[in-house]
Each structure stands twice: as C-alpha cells, then as structure tokens.
Design an enzyme around this catalytic site. Structure first.
Site, PDB file in Angstrom:
ATOM      1  N   PHE A  92       0.827  -1.210   0.000  1.00 25.38           N
ATOM      2  CA  PHE A  92       0.000   0.000   0.000  1.00 25.38           C
ATOM      3  C   PHE A  92       0.863   1.261   0.000  1.00 25.38           C
ATOM      4  O   PHE A  92       0.608   2.191  -0.763  1.00 25.38           O
ATOM      5  CB  PHE A  92      -0.956   0.000   1.196  1.00 25.38           C
ATOM      6  CG  PHE A  92      -1.984  -1.095   1.111  1.00 25.38           C
ATOM      7  CD1 PHE A  92      -2.882  -1.146   0.058  1.00 25.38           C
ATOM      8  CD2 PHE A  92      -2.051  -2.087   2.074  1.00 25.38           C
ATOM      9  CE1 PHE A  92      -3.822  -2.155  -0.046  1.00 25.38           C
ATOM     10  CE2 PHE A  92      -2.990  -3.106   1.988  1.00 25.38           C
ATOM     11  CZ  PHE A  92      -3.873  -3.136   0.927  1.00 25.38           C
ATOM     12  N   HIS A 150      -0.310  -3.583   7.220  1.00 22.87           N
ATOM     13  CA  HIS A 150      -1.040  -2.350   6.870  1.00 22.87           C
ATOM     14  C   HIS A 150      -2.517  -2.717   6.692  1.00 22.87           C
ATOM     15  O   HIS A 150      -2.908  -3.268   5.658  1.00 22.87           O
ATOM     16  CB  HIS A 150      -0.439  -1.746   5.590  1.00 22.87           C
ATOM     17  CG  HIS A 150      -0.801  -0.319   5.352  1.00 22.87           C
ATOM     18  ND1 HIS A 150       0.052   0.601   4.772  1.00 22.87           N
ATOM     19  CD2 HIS A 150      -1.952   0.356   5.607  1.00 22.87           C
ATOM     20  CE1 HIS A 150      -0.560   1.770   4.685  1.00 22.87           C
ATOM     21  NE2 HIS A 150      -1.780   1.648   5.183  1.00 22.87           N
ATOM     22  N   VAL A 151      -3.284  -2.399   7.709  1.00 26.94           N
ATOM     23  CA  VAL A 151      -4.686  -2.849   7.765  1.00 26.94           C
ATOM     24  C   VAL A 151      -5.504  -2.247   6.614  1.00 26.94           C
ATOM     25  O   VAL A 151      -5.251  -1.116   6.175  1.00 26.94           O
ATOM     26  CB  VAL A 151      -5.311  -2.519   9.151  1.00 26.94           C
ATOM     27  CG1 VAL A 151      -5.537  -1.019   9.335  1.00 26.94           C
ATOM     28  CG2 VAL A 151      -6.603  -3.306   9.368  1.00 26.94           C
ATOM     29  N   HIS A 152      -6.460  -3.003   6.113  1.00 26.68           N
ATOM     30  CA  HIS A 152      -7.291  -2.549   4.992  1.00 26.68           C
ATOM     31  C   HIS A 152      -8.638  -3.255   5.031  1.00 26.68           C
ATOM     32  O   HIS A 152      -8.748  -4.379   5.506  1.00 26.68           O
ATOM     33  CB  HIS A 152      -6.579  -2.823   3.663  1.00 26.68           C
ATOM     34  CG  HIS A 152      -6.057  -4.225   3.531  1.00 26.68           C
ATOM     35  ND1 HIS A 152      -4.927  -4.652   4.194  1.00 26.68           N
ATOM     36  CD2 HIS A 152      -6.515  -5.281   2.834  1.00 26.68           C
ATOM     37  CE1 HIS A 152      -4.714  -5.932   3.903  1.00 26.68           C
ATOM     38  NE2 HIS A 152      -5.671  -6.343   3.079  1.00 26.68           N
ATOM     39  N   LEU A 153      -9.652  -2.563   4.521  1.00 21.98           N
ATOM     40  CA  LEU A 153     -11.011  -3.123   4.470  1.00 21.98           C
ATOM     41  C   LEU A 153     -11.338  -3.513   3.039  1.00 21.98           C
ATOM     42  O   LEU A 153     -11.120  -2.731   2.114  1.00 21.98           O
ATOM     43  CB  LEU A 153     -12.030  -2.080   4.948  1.00 21.98           C
ATOM     44  CG  LEU A 153     -11.810  -1.484   6.335  1.00 21.98           C
ATOM     45  CD1 LEU A 153     -12.821  -0.372   6.595  1.00 21.98           C
ATOM     46  CD2 LEU A 153     -11.917  -2.561   7.399  1.00 21.98           C
TER      47      LEU A 153
END
Ligand SMILES: [Zn+2]
Length: 154
Positions: free
Chosen positions: A15, A109-112
């Site tokens: 990202f 790296h958090v993501h939805l």
C-alpha cells in the site's frame, strides 16, 4: 513525497509503495481522502473488488484514531454507492482480515475489503480459491470506477 514525511512510508509495503506512485492504472488508486484512500484489488475475487486503506501504516484498526476510522467508514459507504451504480450490485461483502492467521495479504497495513456480489456467486470463502473468473479487464474497471467516483465528488 510530502506523503512520506507525513505518514512514514514503510519500505516493502504494497500500500505504501502504491501511494508513492501517481494515481492511475499503474497503482489502481481510485480516490485519496484526507486520512485514507481507495484502491482496486490487483487480484480481485470479483469485478470491482476495492480496498479502503488508511494512510497510516498500522497493522490493525485499534491503532487508528477517530477521524481516520470515521473516514474509513465514509469511504466504505461511498464504495458501496459506486459499486451499486457501476454494476447494479445489490449485495456486498465488507470486511477485514487482520493478522496472518486471518488470511491478511498485507499483514502490516490494515485494509477493508469491499466486494460486490450477485445471486449465484459462491460464498466469500469459496471465492478465495485458485480459480477466479474475471471477465472485465482491470484497467477498464479502474477507468470506469474512477470516473464514477470523481463524478460523485463534483
Ligand atoms: Zn504500509
């Protein structure tokens, strides 16, 4: 490069690396908000598979502060509207895989995820199998969804 100083880009992060590129079919970024952005999944489970991602390189949602969380939800709602408009989708999967054991593709790296779904689709887990049918070219998907997103913002 302003981004790098502001948010602390991490080397080797999918990202963060895409954020450093100009927006277009190369990085598949559909929209940049104040605290978060929207990017198409390069290996989508369905056409229009988007991810809503904070700029902050953090592994989980509880590391993010209120305004960032609020914008993630706002962008997620916009993603739903754009996908309804683009594909006539009436059903969606929305969610996050947090941590390795949960199947996160980018663990740090958090993501939805936001996926449009149609009657007759297999369920969410089954769609993660090897065989995927993606009739629409990714670049076409990108141009189409970006145009719709921009239109909504004007
Ligand atoms: Zn990152």
């Amino acid at each position: 490069m302003e981004y790098v100083e502001k948010h602390g880009e991490q080397e080797g992060c999918f990202f963060c690396e895409n954020l450093a590129l100009p927006d277009g079919p190369e990085n598949l970024i559909l929209h940049r908000g104040e605290h978060a952005f929207v990017i198409l999944n390069r290996y989508p489970y369905t056409n229009g598979h988007m991810m809503v991602v904070p700029y902050a390189h953090q592994p989980s949602l509880e590391m993010l502060d209120g305004p960032v969380l609020a914008e993630l939800m706002q962008l997620l709602v916009e993603a739903l509207s754009v996908l309804r408009q683009a594909y006539g989708a009436a059903s969606f999967n929305v969610g996050a895989n947090i941590g390795k054991a949960a199947g996160a593709g980018v663990v740090d790296h958090v993501h939805l995820h936001v996926l449009p779904r149609w009657p007759g689709d297999t369920n969410f887990m089954a769609t993660t199998a090897e065989v995927r049918v993606i009739p629409e070219d990714l670049k076409d998907t990108f141009e189409r969804l970006r145009a719709l997103w921009t239109e909504r913002r004007q």
